[in-house]
Design an enzyme around this catalytic site. Structure first.
Site, PDB file in Angstrom:
ATOM      1  N   HIS A 473       1.048  -1.222   0.001  1.00  0.00           N
ATOM      2  CA  HIS A 473       0.050   0.058  -0.068  1.00  0.00           C
ATOM      3  C   HIS A 473       0.810   1.304   0.041  1.00  0.00           C
ATOM      4  CE1 HIS A 473      -3.079  -2.813   2.003  1.00  0.00           C
ATOM      5  NE2 HIS A 473      -3.217  -2.975   0.682  1.00  0.00           N
TER       6      HIS A 473
HETATM    7  C1  FAD Z   1       0.656  -6.846  -5.076  1.00  0.00           C
HETATM    8  C2  FAD Z   1      -0.616  -5.852  -4.883  1.00  0.00           C
HETATM    9  C3  FAD Z   1      -1.441  -6.166  -3.986  1.00  0.00           C
HETATM   10  C4  FAD Z   1      -2.528  -5.093  -3.627  1.00  0.00           C
HETATM   11  N1  FAD Z   1      -3.682  -5.649  -3.041  1.00  0.00           N
HETATM   12  C5  FAD Z   1      -4.458  -4.794  -2.797  1.00  0.00           C
HETATM   13  C6  FAD Z   1      -6.034  -5.094  -2.441  1.00  0.00           C
HETATM   14  O1  FAD Z   1      -6.153  -6.406  -2.409  1.00  0.00           O
HETATM   15  N2  FAD Z   1      -7.016  -4.425  -2.218  1.00  0.00           N
HETATM   16  C7  FAD Z   1      -6.461  -3.191  -2.361  1.00  0.00           C
HETATM   17  O2  FAD Z   1      -7.354  -2.074  -2.219  1.00  0.00           O
HETATM   18  N3  FAD Z   1      -5.284  -2.665  -2.592  1.00  0.00           N
HETATM   19  C8  FAD Z   1      -4.457  -3.449  -3.042  1.00  0.00           C
HETATM   20  N4  FAD Z   1      -3.278  -3.007  -3.584  1.00  0.00           N
HETATM   21  C9  FAD Z   1      -2.762  -1.828  -3.785  1.00  0.00           C
HETATM   22  C10 FAD Z   1      -3.893  -1.051  -4.920  1.00  0.00           C
HETATM   23  O3  FAD Z   1      -3.785  -1.942  -5.651  1.00  0.00           O
HETATM   24  C11 FAD Z   1      -2.876   0.142  -5.337  1.00  0.00           C
HETATM   25  O4  FAD Z   1      -2.723   1.088  -4.242  1.00  0.00           O
HETATM   26  C12 FAD Z   1      -3.529   0.934  -6.516  1.00  0.00           C
HETATM   27  O5  FAD Z   1      -3.834   0.047  -7.512  1.00  0.00           O
HETATM   28  C13 FAD Z   1      -2.636   1.893  -7.092  1.00  0.00           C
HETATM   29  O6  FAD Z   1      -3.131   2.586  -8.059  1.00  0.00           O
HETATM   30  P1  FAD Z   1      -2.168   3.751  -8.900  1.00  0.00           P
HETATM   31  O7  FAD Z   1      -3.319   4.424 -10.023  1.00  0.00           O
HETATM   32  O8  FAD Z   1      -1.926   4.878  -7.729  1.00  0.00           O
HETATM   33  O9  FAD Z   1      -1.111   3.113  -9.589  1.00  0.00           O
HETATM   34  P2  FAD Z   1      -1.154   1.797 -10.315  1.00  0.00           P
HETATM   35  O10 FAD Z   1      -2.417   0.991 -10.263  1.00  0.00           O
HETATM   36  O11 FAD Z   1       0.202   1.168  -9.862  1.00  0.00           O
HETATM   37  O12 FAD Z   1      -0.823   2.206 -11.852  1.00  0.00           O
HETATM   38  C14 FAD Z   1       0.306   2.621 -12.305  1.00  0.00           C
HETATM   39  C15 FAD Z   1       0.363   2.706 -13.698  1.00  0.00           C
HETATM   40  O13 FAD Z   1       1.236   3.573 -14.325  1.00  0.00           O
HETATM   41  C16 FAD Z   1       2.131   2.787 -15.380  1.00  0.00           C
HETATM   42  N5  FAD Z   1       3.557   3.484 -15.417  1.00  0.00           N
HETATM   43  C17 FAD Z   1       4.134   3.849 -14.498  1.00  0.00           C
HETATM   44  N6  FAD Z   1       5.374   4.821 -14.853  1.00  0.00           N
HETATM   45  C18 FAD Z   1       5.110   4.889 -16.077  1.00  0.00           C
HETATM   46  C19 FAD Z   1       5.837   5.382 -17.033  1.00  0.00           C
HETATM   47  N7  FAD Z   1       7.169   6.262 -16.605  1.00  0.00           N
HETATM   48  N8  FAD Z   1       5.304   5.708 -18.278  1.00  0.00           N
HETATM   49  C20 FAD Z   1       4.246   4.864 -18.677  1.00  0.00           C
HETATM   50  N9  FAD Z   1       3.448   4.249 -17.787  1.00  0.00           N
HETATM   51  C21 FAD Z   1       3.957   4.242 -16.406  1.00  0.00           C
HETATM   52  C22 FAD Z   1       2.509   1.276 -14.425  1.00  0.00           C
HETATM   53  O14 FAD Z   1       2.811   0.340 -15.216  1.00  0.00           O
HETATM   54  C23 FAD Z   1       1.028   1.414 -14.113  1.00  0.00           C
HETATM   55  O15 FAD Z   1       0.386   0.362 -15.098  1.00  0.00           O
HETATM   56  C24 FAD Z   1      -2.331  -4.019  -3.980  1.00  0.00           C
HETATM   57  C25 FAD Z   1      -0.999  -3.537  -4.803  1.00  0.00           C
HETATM   58  C26 FAD Z   1      -0.310  -4.438  -5.043  1.00  0.00           C
HETATM   59  C27 FAD Z   1       0.831  -4.254  -5.932  1.00  0.00           C
END
Ligand code: FAD
Length: 546
Positions: A473
């Site tokens: 997280h």
């Molecule tokens: C293994 C795991 C288990 C988890 N389990 C849970 C759960 O059960 N329930 C829950 O609520 N939360 C869970 N979480 C946390 C939750 O999924 C994340 O906090 C949330 O998805 C984050 O969303 P975000 O949009 O901030 O980033 P992300 O969903 O990580 O998206 C970021 C995206 O940007 C892309 N990206 C990054 N840098 C670049 C770049 N330079 N150029 C182009 N693209 C790029 C990445 O490839 C990715 O696709 C978990 C996370 C993980 C990793």
């Protein structure tokens, strides 16, 4: 060079929501850059595929955090999704929003419009709650993501719940409703035995729109500025040795790369703490001391017990039994392949005198080799994990190099704050009672880890150091805060302070950790941000009874 109204970096939880909402009018042109591949791989969609995607470099950035005192000098895995859907395509499927006080706390810090009454309508609009008894004050019925109850029942889970109840922890029908506290089976973003990531729920349905362009294998390497205005993004098509491409944003560039990659991209583009940028040889375009700071995460030690006279997931996942489970899943979408990694949640207090529930526990009738969630043990086992819901320990993400392909330094400083260690210890003591409660005794053979010889506080902290892990997280590295806060990176409209045409919309903006897994809050904040970006009025705040 191509022009779009909006360029979004990252097609993860937040990026997928934004791509859908910003292209919804059919007129605004939207380009999404995603460093990873399309989300075709079957193990993304089969819930138990979690164990495979957790360690697969094709869909996972596979970061690790820096060693620290309270991890016993270990580096801890810090997986992040790298595919359409981002981390929502590799996460544990849990749907958990947190507590009212979390968001009221955000508002009390001076972030106007982020109190619980303000964000509740956005939580509701993300979800299609599939339960007969959902309270419409709290739960939505026609959003993009199905939230389902776990149907799985087995003697161990039932005994665990009974044991919690005997310890005075009440059953809670809906931990995303009026109250979080209590014990219950988990709520999941799974429908018909398949994961529904943000990509499946939001991005794919929008991809048939002609005004939405989604580029995979497109790694953003730099932001393009005209003075203080962000006007576009440079990316490499095809990864490190790919073709350089520029896309321009007529209206805005939106960073949704997640709590690790968003601050890294800002820093290597010249936005961040001046001393860091200079040490990297990056020209300072705009000094913002908070970029990459305020990193927080949940740190979870685990107790593992060997089981007798009952079956656990461990035995079902080996040899011929596994073949049977594969067939069962293929025919019915049920069985162990339809399960997410944790089955029961408990929210409770470290001390009766504490006002707000500060502990989260997860139980599952399975156990993992060395505590690492990618390989199940060969013996029948069950596991309980516990963590401090709102950690005070703060770390950072700092680019190690100006090279966008070099992983940044991730230092969460787990348990550095004494308050976190105190709550963690209290949680471990409750966890041990929960996993050896009277109703579970008939199945409880012995404690495998850390073992009953570990009794003193020092012993328990040693166990936490040996096998504690992230619960995935990471958040807070581009903190939303008023201008008076020296760590502020974005304002309450999620605009990067001091710059124009640039917002951050992802887990980085969270000022403090919600008492929850993060996906639900990220989806909520992206829906809210979409209204801000489109210049639409915010959804009406909910009137709540005290
Ligand atoms: C293994 C795991 C288990 C988890 N389990 C849970 C759960 O059960 N329930 C829950 O609520 N939360 C869970 N979480 C946390 C939750 O999924 C994340 O906090 C949330 O998805 C984050 O969303 P975000 O949009 O901030 O980033 P992300 O969903 O990580 O998206 C970021 C995206 O940007 C892309 N990206 C990054 N840098 C670049 C770049 N330079 N150029 C182009 N693209 C790029 C990445 O490839 C990715 O696709 C978990 C996370 C993980 C990793």
């Amino acid at each position: 060079m191509e022009n779009f109204d909006y360029v979004i970096v990252g097609a993860g939880s937040a990026g997928s929501v934004l791509a859908n909402r910003l292209s919804e009018d059919g007129r605004s042109t939207v380009c999404v850059l995603e460093a990873g591949p399309s989300d075709w791989h079957p193990f993304i969609h089969i819930p138990a595929g979690f164990m495979y995607t957790l360690v697969n470099p094709r869909v996972n950035w596979l970061y690790t955090s820096e060693p620290s005192e309270w991890t016993g000098g270990r580096r801890i895995a810090a997986p992040r999704g790298k595919t359409l859907g981002g981390s929502s395509s590799i996460n544990g499927h849990i749907y958990n929003r947190g507590q009212r006080l979390d968001f009221d706390g955000w508002a009390q810090r001076g972030n106007h419009g982020w109190g619980y009454a303000d964000v509740l309508p956005y939580f509701r609009c993300t979800e299609r709650r599939m339960a007969a008894e959902a309270d419409p004050t709290f739960r939505g019925s026609d959003g993009n993501l199905p939230i389902t109850d776990l149907e799985w029942r087995d003697p161990l889970c039932e005994a665990f719940i009974e044991g919690a109840v005997q310890m005075g922890i009440p059953r809670n029908r809906d931990y995303n409703g009026a109250q979080q506290a209590g014990v219950s089976y988990v709520q999941r973003i799974i429908e018909n035995g398949r994961r529904v990531s943000a990509a499946r729920g939001y991005l794919h349905p929008a991809m048939k729109r002609r005004n939405l362009t989604v580029r995979t294998h497109a790694h953003a390497t730099n932001l393009i500025f005209d003075g203080k205005r962000a006007v576009g993004v440079r990316y490499l098509k095809g990864g490190r040795n790919g073709t350089p491409v520029e896309v321009r944003a007529n209206k805005e560039v939106i960073l949704s790369g997640g709590a690790v990659n968003t601050p890294q991209l800002l820093q290597i583009s010249g936005v961040g703490p001046a001393p860091l940028l200079k040490s990297l040889g990056v020209e300072v375009k705009h000094e913002l001391a908070g970029v990459g700071e305020n990193l927080r995460d949940h740190y979870a030690p685990r107790f593992v017990a060997r089981v007798k006279d009952a079956e656990t997931i461990n035995e079902k996942s080996h040899g011929l039994r596994l073949v049977g489970e594969v067939l069962k899943y293929a025919l019915t979408r049920k069985g162990i392949l339809s399960l997410n990694p944790t089955l029961i949640y408990v929210f409770w207090k470290s001390d009766p005198a504490v006002d707000n529930y500060d502990l989260q526990f997860t139980f599952t009738p399975a156990s993992y080799k060395e505590g690492v969630q990618s390989t199940l043990d060969d013996f029948p086992g069950m596991t309980i994990a516990s963590w401090q819901q709102r950690p005070d320990s703060i770390g950072y993400v700092r680019a190690k190099s100006a090279d966008p392909f070099t992983a940044p330094i991730i230092q969460p400083n787990y348990l550095a704050a004494e308050s976190d260690r105190r709550v963690l210890l209290a949680g471990m003591k409750i966890a041990r009672k929960l996993i050896s409660s009277p109703p579970l005794q008939k199945y409880y053979e012995r404690e495998e880890f850390p073992g009953i010889q570990a009794q003193s506080d020092d012993d328990l902290m040693t166990a936490a150091k040996q096998r504690g892990t992230t619960t995935f997280h990471l958040m807070g590295t581009c903190r939303m805060a008023p201008d008076s806060d020296p760590t502020a990176v974005v304002d309450d409209q999620l605009r990067v302070r001091g710059l124009e045409g640039l917002r951050v919309v992802d887990a980085s903006i969270m000022p403090t950790m919600p008492s929850a897994n993060l996906n639900a809050s990220v989806l909520m904040l992206a829906e809210k941000a979409a209204d801000m970006i489109r210049g639409r009025p915010a959804l009406e705040a909910v009137t709540l009874k005290d």
